[in-house]
Motif scaffolding. Structure first.
Motif, PDB file in Angstrom:
ATOM      1  N   PRO A  29       0.808  -1.229   0.000  1.00 39.87           N
ATOM      2  CA  PRO A  29       0.000   0.000   0.000  1.00 39.87           C
ATOM      3  C   PRO A  29       0.838   1.276   0.000  1.00 39.87           C
ATOM      4  N   VAL A  30       2.056   1.211   0.513  1.00 36.09           N
ATOM      5  CA  VAL A  30       2.880   2.431   0.520  1.00 36.09           C
ATOM      6  C   VAL A  30       3.161   2.894  -0.911  1.00 36.09           C
ATOM      7  N   GLN A  31       3.167   1.943  -1.863  1.00 28.74           N
ATOM      8  CA  GLN A  31       3.370   2.319  -3.282  1.00 28.74           C
ATOM      9  C   GLN A  31       2.073   2.767  -3.954  1.00 28.74           C
ATOM     10  N   LEU A  32       0.932   2.425  -3.369  1.00 29.29           N
ATOM     11  CA  LEU A  32      -0.327   2.957  -3.888  1.00 29.29           C
ATOM     12  C   LEU A  32      -0.433   4.435  -3.493  1.00 29.29           C
ATOM     13  N   LEU A  33      -0.095   4.725  -2.235  1.00 31.26           N
ATOM     14  CA  LEU A  33      -0.177   6.105  -1.751  1.00 31.26           C
ATOM     15  C   LEU A  33       0.956   6.954  -2.308  1.00 31.26           C
ATOM     16  N   TYR A  34       2.120   6.334  -2.506  1.00 29.61           N
ATOM     17  CA  TYR A  34       3.318   7.062  -2.972  1.00 29.61           C
ATOM     18  C   TYR A  34       3.944   6.275  -4.128  1.00 29.61           C
ATOM     19  N   PRO A  35       3.353   6.378  -5.318  1.00 27.81           N
ATOM     20  CA  PRO A  35       3.784   5.531  -6.442  1.00 27.81           C
ATOM     21  C   PRO A  35       5.242   5.738  -6.838  1.00 27.81           C
ATOM     22  N   GLU A  36       5.832   6.839  -6.399  1.00 27.42           N
ATOM     23  CA  GLU A  36       7.239   7.097  -6.743  1.00 27.42           C
ATOM     24  C   GLU A  36       8.191   6.187  -5.963  1.00 27.42           C
ATOM     25  N   LEU A  37       7.699   5.543  -4.896  1.00 29.29           N
ATOM     26  CA  LEU A  37       8.591   4.734  -4.054  1.00 29.29           C
ATOM     27  C   LEU A  37       8.986   3.434  -4.738  1.00 29.29           C
ATOM     28  N   ALA A  38      10.279   3.209  -4.836  1.00 29.22           N
ATOM     29  CA  ALA A  38      10.789   1.995  -5.475  1.00 29.22           C
ATOM     30  C   ALA A  38      10.737   0.809  -4.518  1.00 29.22           C
ATOM     31  N   TYR A  39      10.551  -0.348  -5.111  1.00 27.85           N
ATOM     32  CA  TYR A  39      10.617  -1.614  -4.385  1.00 27.85           C
ATOM     33  C   TYR A  39      11.985  -2.229  -4.701  1.00 27.85           C
ATOM     34  N   ALA A  40      12.670  -2.714  -3.677  1.00 23.52           N
ATOM     35  CA  ALA A  40      14.071  -3.122  -3.851  1.00 23.52           C
ATOM     36  C   ALA A  40      14.244  -4.292  -4.816  1.00 23.52           C
ATOM     37  N   HIS A  41      13.179  -5.071  -5.035  1.00 27.83           N
ATOM     38  CA  HIS A  41      13.321  -6.263  -5.878  1.00 27.83           C
ATOM     39  C   HIS A  41      12.764  -6.069  -7.288  1.00 27.83           C
ATOM     40  N   GLU A  42      12.731  -4.821  -7.735  1.00 32.26           N
ATOM     41  CA  GLU A  42      12.339  -4.546  -9.110  1.00 32.26           C
ATOM     42  C   GLU A  42      13.545  -4.707 -10.032  1.00 32.26           C
ATOM     43  N   ALA A  43      13.290  -5.240 -11.237  1.00 32.10           N
ATOM     44  CA  ALA A  43      14.390  -5.427 -12.185  1.00 32.10           C
ATOM     45  C   ALA A  43      14.948  -4.078 -12.634  1.00 32.10           C
ATOM     46  N   ASP A  44      14.064  -3.111 -12.911  1.00 25.58           N
ATOM     47  CA  ASP A  44      14.497  -1.779 -13.330  1.00 25.58           C
ATOM     48  C   ASP A  44      13.628  -0.740 -12.623  1.00 25.58           C
ATOM     49  N   THR A  45      14.204  -0.112 -11.606  1.00 23.61           N
ATOM     50  CA  THR A  45      13.455   0.796 -10.741  1.00 23.61           C
ATOM     51  C   THR A  45      12.823   1.958 -11.512  1.00 23.61           C
ATOM     52  N   ALA A  46      13.569   2.547 -12.425  1.00 25.54           N
ATOM     53  CA  ALA A  46      13.064   3.732 -13.137  1.00 25.54           C
ATOM     54  C   ALA A  46      11.904   3.362 -14.058  1.00 25.54           C
ATOM     55  N   ILE A  47      12.060   2.255 -14.768  1.00 27.77           N
ATOM     56  CA  ILE A  47      10.980   1.828 -15.675  1.00 27.77           C
ATOM     57  C   ILE A  47       9.753   1.416 -14.863  1.00 27.77           C
ATOM     58  N   ALA A  48       9.974   0.738 -13.748  1.00 22.78           N
ATOM     59  CA  ALA A  48       8.862   0.312 -12.884  1.00 22.78           C
ATOM     60  C   ALA A  48       8.108   1.526 -12.354  1.00 22.78           C
ATOM     61  N   ARG A  49       8.842   2.536 -11.943  1.00 25.04           N
ATOM     62  CA  ARG A  49       8.210   3.756 -11.410  1.00 25.04           C
ATOM     63  C   ARG A  49       7.371   4.427 -12.486  1.00 25.04           C
ATOM     64  N   ASP A  50       7.912   4.457 -13.678  1.00 23.59           N
ATOM     65  CA  ASP A  50       7.194   5.086 -14.795  1.00 23.59           C
ATOM     66  C   ASP A  50       5.893   4.328 -15.094  1.00 23.59           C
ATOM     67  N   SER A  51       5.987   2.984 -15.172  1.00 29.02           N
ATOM     68  CA  SER A  51       4.778   2.178 -15.423  1.00 29.02           C
ATOM     69  C   SER A  51       3.743   2.397 -14.328  1.00 29.02           C
ATOM     70  N   ARG A  52       4.201   2.415 -13.081  1.00 25.97           N
ATOM     71  CA  ARG A  52       3.287   2.504 -11.933  1.00 25.97           C
ATOM     72  C   ARG A  52       2.605   3.869 -11.866  1.00 25.97           C
ATOM     73  N   THR A  53       3.406   4.945 -11.964  1.00 27.04           N
ATOM     74  CA  THR A  53       2.809   6.280 -11.843  1.00 27.04           C
ATOM     75  C   THR A  53       1.857   6.541 -13.011  1.00 27.04           C
ATOM     76  N   ARG A  54       2.241   6.099 -14.187  1.00 28.50           N
ATOM     77  CA  ARG A  54       1.424   6.340 -15.373  1.00 28.50           C
ATOM     78  C   ARG A  54       0.057   5.639 -15.267  1.00 28.50           C
ATOM     79  N   LEU A  55       0.071   4.344 -14.948  1.00 26.59           N
ATOM     80  CA  LEU A  55      -1.190   3.599 -14.917  1.00 26.59           C
ATOM     81  C   LEU A  55      -2.063   4.045 -13.739  1.00 26.59           C
ATOM     82  N   LEU A  56      -1.442   4.273 -12.574  1.00 26.25           N
ATOM     83  CA  LEU A  56      -2.239   4.703 -11.417  1.00 26.25           C
ATOM     84  C   LEU A  56      -2.863   6.074 -11.664  1.00 26.25           C
TER      85      LEU A  56
END
Ligand SMILES: [Zn+2]
Length: 271
Positions: free
Chosen positions: A216-243
């Protein structure tokens, strides 16, 4: 019992395969989250926090029952006692009983969408070298299939080969319509070929997002990276865009790991 949400004529059924604590302190998983952000996440979704302040996560799959009776399963959970997820997840999973409770036989499943090739999302896909859903095509992004050796080399033999040999592996590239109201779209970053599923009927919109966000911390703050993402920047972009897109349209997010199966995508803006 499975929780059901309707989108027009489509039923979205949340199926809980398991629940358990994460394998490391949550501060390690989200190193940039502040105390204030953790407090907001805990208030929003108390079920995601253990009594000791750790991360308690659900392991969910979702079934879509279409107007014509077809069933699409999204993700295949942690799996049986000897599944590849057994080293860290609370196996055995309960998906077979959950499907039965929803009135779904494995042979009723027409399509299995695998959001990505992590062990807690493929557990029941193939059991003992046999597809658990014998009549289903298994939809994966081609980019994810190509990345299997980096993600989990064992899954090439235990998962992809049996599906390929039976003609059940259905690679796709990017966006693809699976039914009138249902399409997959690429949401890379958590893994190279991560995908999500959009269910839309008129103004009703639900996104089944795999691990686009895992807490839920990434739902409230989509910019927050998760340590086990393959590519943090791309993941952040996908997450913020879709949310953002979902939030603007009053959409709902259906996730495997949050405390509640369905949450308002606009929660990020409402914090
Ligand atoms: Zn996961």
């Amino acid at each position: 019992m499975p929780v059901i949400k309707r989108v027009g004529a489509t039923e979205i059924i949340a199926l809980e395969d398991g629940a358990g604590p994460f394998f490391e302190p949550r501060g390690n998983a989200f190193p940039d989250a502040t105390e204030a952000q953790w407090a907001a996440a805990d208030a929003f979704d108390p079920a995601s926090r253990t009594a000791e302040g750790g991360w308690w996560l659900k392991f969910r799959c979702f079934a879509l029952r279409l107007e014509d009776g077809r069933v699409i399963l999204i993700d295949a959970g942690i799996g049986p006692a000897d599944s590849p997820a057994a080293s860290w997840a609370p196996v055995p999973g309960a998906l077979p009983a959950e499907l039965a409770a929803a009135g779904i036989d494995p042979s009723d499943v027409d399509t299995v969408v695998i959001t990505h090739l992590h062990t807690d999302h493929v557990g029941w896909a193939v059991v003992d070298q046999k597809p658990y859903f014998p009549e289903a095509r298994y939809v994966l992004q081609r980019a994810e299939i190509s990345a299997v050796d980096d993600l989990n080399p064992g899954l090439a033999d235990s998962l992809l080969t049996p599906l390929r040999e039976r003609g059940q592996l259905a690679p796709v590239d990017g966006e693809k319509r699976l039914a009138g109201a249902v399409r997959v779209l690429a949401t890379p970053g958590h893994t190279p070929g991560h995908q999500s599923v959009l269910v839309r009927d008129g103004d009703d919109l639900v996104a089944v997002t795999g691990d686009l966000l895992v807490h839920p911390v990434q739902l409230l703050y989509p910019e927050l990276a998760y340590a086990h993402e393959a590519d943090t920047a791309i993941a952040r972009d996908s997450r913020t865009r879709l949310l953002r897109e979902l939030g603007e349209r009053g959409g709902i997010v259906a996730t495997p790991h949050l405390g509640e199966p369905f949450v308002n995508a606009g929660s990020a803006g409402a914090r």
